[in-house]
Design an enzyme around this catalytic site. Structure first.
Site: not given
Ligand code: FCB
Length: 448
Positions: A166, A353
């Protein structure tokens, strides 16, 4: 109820990150990271909590791998703490640090679980931040060296590598609105950080390949923007294409430069950088929790988190249920995102995720019956199946998280685990969601 079966070879995993679970912050030569500094700064995290002890996973690695094996996991996505490998970010390798991950990888392989390390899940060695952090080019260059060190030791047993986790959060929460470490609020620094994270990914990818890595990727958290067309295009450009386009196409979108021109001319992008960034990757990691809604309003000021976003405002549809984070629950967002990446970029994906925070703890019988999380996982796994039916090439699903852990600025207040952790005793208890997930894995599918 219909049973949805996944393609052969589709992988089931769980994920964690070093600073969120390991603890042992001062042990075996680990150096300080920006998250140590940030979490020890008053007012930055819930009740001033830190990852100093976390789930004490560093000392309970064998027990935790046994827990993973009991669930039948195909893969485990963990992160390597750069400050364990090179305590001040550069210079010689700390043998105890690399030995720790070497042992973890061995334990996983012995348990029949494919190791998937992420090289950077936010614990930047503090010494880099002292010299300017991700807005500095040096950080990206040294990240390539660090990738080579780790790969040299682990590449023979690793299934898939994730360079960064991320980078949107590292750049825009770290340097934009300051909600994450290092907590700076400087729009130009945020944009520079985004570019240098892209560069770091490209340099690390090359280093990993040179060391014989089999599969290389990056885990992004693309926004799934909803709302009017203009607002969606702008958010997609600023938050998604700032990573998608250089990594997958070797270019930045012109509209990104136009919209951020009030801050910078992007002269920090040097000749040759885009070629360095645009390396072949084997698949793209997608972290997804919820969509986000936006509308165009010419009077809306720029949001601090997203430089260039003047004219766009976020809103929340009232009717949707939310998790303990206040995040709306909308599984079709995951289907749309996976299908969109397939159509626009033609790259295979893996959900790296997905999960939900709920506070459910042990009942009187000791059981942790987190029915909401079971529903969340069931509907989102089904949404992945929908994406595959629509043609997306999705290679696996990774639940966030294996266990409750240090949820960054929210400290231990938010629980994402399918395994409950009692932080006073470090006792692990399988929640209903862990048992549900074990059945999904055993059945290679889910009922809807
Ligand atoms: C993601 C992070 C992960 C965890 C989840 C809830 O943004 O990658 O570490 O905090 O959110």
């Amino acid at each position: 109820m219909t049973q949805l079966t996944f393609p052969e070879g589709f992988l089931w995993g769980t994920a964690t990150a070093s600073y969120q679970i390991e603890g042992a912050a001062d042990e075996d030569g680990r150096g300080p990271s920006i998250w140590d500094t940030f979490s020890q700064t008053p007012g930055k995290t819930w009740r001033g909590q830190t990852g100093r002890v976390a789930c004490d996973h560093y000392h309970r690695t064998e027990e935790d791998v046994a827990l993973m094996a009991s669930l039948g996991l195909d893969t485990y996505r963990f992160s390597v703490a750069w400050p364990r490998i090179q305590p001040d970010g550069t210079g010689p390798v700390n043998p105890a640090g690399i030995d720790y991950y070497d042992r973890l990888v061995d334990l996983l392989v012995e348990a029949g679980i494919k190791p998937m390390p992420t090289l950077y899940h936010w614990d930047l060695p503090q010494s880099f931040e002292d010299r300017g952090g991700w807005p500095e080019r040096e950080t990206a260059e040294r990240f390539g060296d660090y990738a080579a060190i780790v790969a040299d030791r682990l590449a023979d047993r690793v299934h898939t590598w994730w360079t960064l986790n991320e980078p949107w959060c590292s750049a825009f929460l770290g340097y934009g609105d300051g909600h994450h470490a290092p907590g700076r609020t400087e729009p130009v620094a945020a944009l520079k950080a985004a570019h240098h994270l892209n560069l770091a990914h490209g340099l690390a990818t090359q280093a990993l390949r040179a060391a014989g890595a089999e599969r290389v990727s990056i885990a992004l958290n693309p926004t799934q923007p909803r709302g009017d067309e203009e607002a969606v295009r702008i958010v997609d450009t600023l938050a998604n294409r700032v990573f998608f386009d250089p990594i997958l196409k070797g270019e930045y979108p012109a509209e990104l430069f136009e919209r951020t021109a009030v801050h910078t001319d992007w002269s920090f992008v040097q000749d040759g950088d885009l070629e360095q960034i645009n390396q072949r990757i084997d698949l793209l990691g997608v972290n997804y929790y919820n969509p986000a809604w936006f509308r165009y309003n010419p009077d809306a000021p720029e949001s601090q988190v997203q430089p260039g976003s003047a004219g766009v405002e976020g809103y929340r549809p009232e009717e949707l249920p939310v998790t303990d984070m206040g995040w709306p629950i909308e599984p079709t967002g995951l289907t749309d995102l996976l299908v969109r990446i397939h159509k626009d970029y033609g790259v295979p994906t893996m959900v790296t995720e997905n999960g939900a925070a709920y506070p459910t703890g042990p009942g009187e019988d000791g059981e942790v019956d987190d029915v909401e999380r079971v529903d969340y996982l069931r509907s989102h796994i089904a949404a992945v199946h929908d994406a595959i039916e629509e043609g997306a090439d999705v290679r696996g699903y990774t639940a966030w998280s294996l266990m409750d852990n240090f949820e960054w600025a929210f400290g231990y207040d938010k629980r994402f685990g399918i395994v409950h952790v009692d932080y006073a005793t470090q006792k692990r208890t399988l929640k209903s969601s862990a048992k549900f997930y074990a059945k999904v894995i055993a059945d290679h599918g889910v009922e809807r």
